[in-house]
Motif scaffolding. Structure first.
Motif, PDB file in Angstrom:
ATOM      1  N   LEU A  40       0.852  -1.179   0.000  1.00 63.84           N
ATOM      2  CA  LEU A  40       0.000   0.000   0.000  1.00 63.84           C
ATOM      3  C   LEU A  40       0.890   1.232   0.000  1.00 63.84           C
ATOM      4  CD1 LEU A  40      -2.391  -1.111   2.871  1.00 63.84           C
ATOM      5  CD2 LEU A  40      -2.861  -1.225   0.433  1.00 63.84           C
ATOM      6  N   ILE A  41       0.542   2.237  -0.796  1.00 66.34           N
ATOM      7  CA  ILE A  41       1.267   3.508  -0.787  1.00 66.34           C
ATOM      8  C   ILE A  41       0.348   4.522  -0.127  1.00 66.34           C
ATOM      9  CG2 ILE A  41       2.392   5.276  -2.167  1.00 66.34           C
ATOM     10  CD1 ILE A  41       2.816   3.145  -4.331  1.00 66.34           C
ATOM     11  N   VAL A  42       0.872   5.186   0.904  1.00 67.51           N
ATOM     12  CA  VAL A  42       0.052   6.118   1.681  1.00 67.51           C
ATOM     13  C   VAL A  42       0.660   7.511   1.676  1.00 67.51           C
ATOM     14  CG1 VAL A  42      -0.868   4.285   3.150  1.00 67.51           C
ATOM     15  CG2 VAL A  42       1.175   5.506   3.862  1.00 67.51           C
ATOM     16  N   ALA A  43      -0.173   8.502   1.961  1.00 69.54           N
ATOM     17  CA  ALA A  43       0.254   9.897   1.969  1.00 69.54           C
ATOM     18  C   ALA A  43       1.091  10.230   3.204  1.00 69.54           C
ATOM     19  CB  ALA A  43      -0.961  10.812   1.894  1.00 69.54           C
ATOM     20  N   GLU A  44       0.830   9.558   4.323  1.00 67.18           N
ATOM     21  CA  GLU A  44       1.551   9.841   5.563  1.00 67.18           C
ATOM     22  C   GLU A  44       3.009   9.369   5.444  1.00 67.18           C
ATOM     23  OE1 GLU A  44      -2.720   9.710   6.354  1.00 67.18           O
ATOM     24  OE2 GLU A  44      -1.372   8.310   5.380  1.00 67.18           O
ATOM     25  N   GLY A  45       3.879  10.057   6.153  1.00 69.36           N
ATOM     26  CA  GLY A  45       5.276   9.651   6.190  1.00 69.36           C
ATOM     27  C   GLY A  45       5.476   8.439   7.096  1.00 69.36           C
ATOM     28  N   MET A  46       6.624   7.804   6.961  1.00 69.19           N
ATOM     29  CA  MET A  46       6.923   6.613   7.743  1.00 69.19           C
ATOM     30  C   MET A  46       6.833   6.883   9.244  1.00 69.19           C
ATOM     31  SD  MET A  46      10.243   4.062   7.585  1.00 69.19           S
ATOM     32  CE  MET A  46      11.408   5.392   7.732  1.00 69.19           C
ATOM     33  N   ASP A  47       7.392   7.997   9.700  1.00 70.45           N
ATOM     34  CA  ASP A  47       7.360   8.315  11.135  1.00 70.45           C
ATOM     35  C   ASP A  47       5.935   8.470  11.645  1.00 70.45           C
ATOM     36  OD1 ASP A  47      10.124   8.207  11.292  1.00 70.45           O
ATOM     37  OD2 ASP A  47      10.384  10.371  11.077  1.00 70.45           O
ATOM     38  N   GLU A  48       5.060   9.058  10.828  1.00 71.77           N
ATOM     39  CA  GLU A  48       3.663   9.228  11.233  1.00 71.77           C
ATOM     40  C   GLU A  48       2.948   7.885  11.315  1.00 71.77           C
ATOM     41  OE1 GLU A  48       0.039  10.840  12.384  1.00 71.77           O
ATOM     42  OE2 GLU A  48       2.082  11.610  12.524  1.00 71.77           O
ATOM     43  N   VAL A  49       3.208   6.986  10.368  1.00 75.39           N
ATOM     44  CA  VAL A  49       2.594   5.657  10.405  1.00 75.39           C
ATOM     45  C   VAL A  49       3.058   4.912  11.648  1.00 75.39           C
ATOM     46  CG1 VAL A  49       2.362   3.423   9.239  1.00 75.39           C
ATOM     47  CG2 VAL A  49       2.348   5.541   7.891  1.00 75.39           C
ATOM     48  N   VAL A  50       4.357   4.975  11.940  1.00 71.67           N
ATOM     49  CA  VAL A  50       4.895   4.313  13.133  1.00 71.67           C
ATOM     50  C   VAL A  50       4.255   4.895  14.389  1.00 71.67           C
ATOM     51  CG1 VAL A  50       6.978   3.985  14.527  1.00 71.67           C
ATOM     52  CG2 VAL A  50       7.060   3.635  12.045  1.00 71.67           C
ATOM     53  N   ARG A  51       4.096   6.221  14.441  1.00 72.42           N
ATOM     54  CA  ARG A  51       3.477   6.864  15.602  1.00 72.42           C
ATOM     55  C   ARG A  51       2.042   6.355  15.796  1.00 72.42           C
ATOM     56  NH1 ARG A  51      -0.015  10.335  16.940  1.00 72.42           N
ATOM     57  NH2 ARG A  51      -0.567  11.007  14.846  1.00 72.42           N
ATOM     58  N   ARG A  52       1.304   6.243  14.711  1.00 69.88           N
ATOM     59  CA  ARG A  52      -0.083   5.775  14.812  1.00 69.88           C
ATOM     60  C   ARG A  52      -0.147   4.307  15.243  1.00 69.88           C
ATOM     61  NH1 ARG A  52      -3.265   8.790   9.797  1.00 69.88           N
ATOM     62  NH2 ARG A  52      -2.425  10.851  10.277  1.00 69.88           N
ATOM     63  N   VAL A  53       0.768   3.491  14.745  1.00 67.26           N
ATOM     64  CA  VAL A  53       0.800   2.084  15.161  1.00 67.26           C
ATOM     65  C   VAL A  53       1.120   1.988  16.649  1.00 67.26           C
ATOM     66  CG1 VAL A  53       2.029  -0.113  14.913  1.00 67.26           C
ATOM     67  CG2 VAL A  53       1.357   1.174  12.879  1.00 67.26           C
ATOM     68  N   MET A  54       2.096   2.769  17.106  1.00 66.87           N
ATOM     69  CA  MET A  54       2.456   2.747  18.525  1.00 66.87           C
ATOM     70  C   MET A  54       1.292   3.221  19.390  1.00 66.87           C
ATOM     71  SD  MET A  54       6.393   4.057  18.225  1.00 66.87           S
ATOM     72  CE  MET A  54       6.602   4.224  19.982  1.00 66.87           C
ATOM     73  N   GLU A  55       0.602   4.259  18.950  1.00 65.63           N
ATOM     74  CA  GLU A  55      -0.564   4.774  19.684  1.00 65.63           C
ATOM     75  C   GLU A  55      -1.653   3.702  19.752  1.00 65.63           C
ATOM     76  OE1 GLU A  55      -3.613   7.996  18.245  1.00 65.63           O
ATOM     77  OE2 GLU A  55      -1.762   8.972  18.928  1.00 65.63           O
ATOM     78  N   TYR A  56      -1.893   3.019  18.646  1.00 60.27           N
ATOM     79  CA  TYR A  56      -2.885   1.939  18.593  1.00 60.27           C
ATOM     80  C   TYR A  56      -2.510   0.825  19.566  1.00 60.27           C
ATOM     81  CZ  TYR A  56      -4.678  -2.521  16.837  1.00 60.27           C
ATOM     82  OH  TYR A  56      -5.220  -3.771  16.740  1.00 60.27           O
ATOM     83  N   ARG A  57      -1.260   0.419  19.558  1.00 60.40           N
ATOM     84  CA  ARG A  57      -0.833  -0.685  20.432  1.00 60.40           C
ATOM     85  C   ARG A  57      -0.875  -0.293  21.895  1.00 60.40           C
ATOM     86  NH1 ARG A  57       3.550  -3.879  16.738  1.00 60.40           N
ATOM     87  NH2 ARG A  57       1.969  -4.610  15.279  1.00 60.40           N
ATOM     88  N   ARG A  58      -0.529   0.950  22.209  1.00 59.37           N
ATOM     89  CA  ARG A  58      -0.631   1.423  23.598  1.00 59.37           C
ATOM     90  C   ARG A  58      -2.086   1.372  24.063  1.00 59.37           C
ATOM     91  NH1 ARG A  58       2.437   6.200  22.200  1.00 59.37           N
ATOM     92  NH2 ARG A  58       4.599   5.557  22.254  1.00 59.37           N
ATOM     93  N   ALA A  59      -2.997   1.808  23.191  1.00 57.40           N
ATOM     94  CA  ALA A  59      -4.421   1.790  23.537  1.00 57.40           C
ATOM     95  C   ALA A  59      -4.903   0.362  23.755  1.00 57.40           C
ATOM     96  CB  ALA A  59      -5.235   2.464  22.435  1.00 57.40           C
ATOM     97  N   MET A  60      -4.446  -0.574  22.936  1.00 58.37           N
ATOM     98  CA  MET A  60      -4.830  -1.978  23.092  1.00 58.37           C
ATOM     99  C   MET A  60      -4.297  -2.536  24.414  1.00 58.37           C
ATOM    100  SD  MET A  60      -6.734  -2.645  20.569  1.00 58.37           S
ATOM    101  CE  MET A  60      -6.906  -4.374  20.816  1.00 58.37           C
ATOM    102  N   PHE A  61      -3.066  -2.180  24.775  1.00 56.74           N
ATOM    103  CA  PHE A  61      -2.461  -2.650  26.014  1.00 56.74           C
ATOM    104  C   PHE A  61      -3.206  -2.102  27.222  1.00 56.74           C
ATOM    105  CE2 PHE A  61       0.726  -2.380  29.434  1.00 56.74           C
ATOM    106  CZ  PHE A  61       1.000  -3.719  29.573  1.00 56.74           C
ATOM    107  N   ARG A  62      -3.594  -0.808  27.152  1.00 57.03           N
ATOM    108  CA  ARG A  62      -4.351  -0.198  28.259  1.00 57.03           C
ATOM    109  C   ARG A  62      -5.676  -0.911  28.479  1.00 57.03           C
ATOM    110  NH1 ARG A  62      -2.534   4.945  26.199  1.00 57.03           N
ATOM    111  NH2 ARG A  62      -4.389   4.979  24.899  1.00 57.03           N
ATOM    112  N   ASN A  63      -6.292  -1.356  27.398  1.00 56.04           N
ATOM    113  CA  ASN A  63      -7.605  -2.002  27.486  1.00 56.04           C
ATOM    114  C   ASN A  63      -7.524  -3.429  28.018  1.00 56.04           C
ATOM    115  OD1 ASN A  63      -8.903   0.271  26.564  1.00 56.04           O
ATOM    116  ND2 ASN A  63      -8.852  -0.374  24.439  1.00 56.04           N
ATOM    117  N   THR A  64      -6.346  -4.025  28.084  1.00 60.61           N
ATOM    118  CA  THR A  64      -6.226  -5.407  28.560  1.00 60.61           C
ATOM    119  C   THR A  64      -5.948  -5.471  30.065  1.00 60.61           C
ATOM    120  OG1 THR A  64      -3.850  -5.505  28.030  1.00 60.61           O
ATOM    121  CG2 THR A  64      -5.419  -6.241  26.336  1.00 60.61           C
ATOM    122  N   ARG A  65      -5.734  -4.355  30.673  1.00 53.83           N
ATOM    123  CA  ARG A  65      -5.445  -4.332  32.124  1.00 53.83           C
ATOM    124  C   ARG A  65      -6.688  -4.425  32.930  1.00 53.83           C
ATOM    125  NH1 ARG A  65      -0.717   0.045  33.155  1.00 53.83           N
ATOM    126  NH2 ARG A  65       0.681  -0.719  31.577  1.00 53.83           N
TER     127      ARG A  65
END
Length: 65
Positions: A40-65
């Motif tokens: 997939l080719i996306v408009a966001e830069g690599m750093d922004e995609v990584v930031r969003r993935v990290m934010e998503y994973r943090r949110a998932m981890f918070r919800n499992t506690r």
């Protein structure tokens, strides 16, 4: 799930399951390769995609506690 924008289609957002991401490259466009080999080719830069993935994973981890 993370929200991204299709390359050269700034009005076409889509949601991607972040768990399917295998690699992210800037060539100079941002290319996301999924675990099934699809690219997939996306408009966001690599750093922004990584930031969003990290934010998503943090949110998932918070919800499992």
């Amino acid at each position: 799930m993370i929200k991204l924008t299709k390359f050269k289609s700034h009005d076409h957002d889509f949601v991607l399951n972040a768990e399917l991401i295998e690699t992210i490259e800037e060539t100079p466009d941002t290319v996301i390769t999924l675990t099934n080999g699809k690219k997939l080719i996306v408009a966001e830069g690599m750093d922004e995609v990584v930031r969003r993935v990290m934010e998503y994973r943090r949110a998932m981890f918070r919800n499992t506690r």
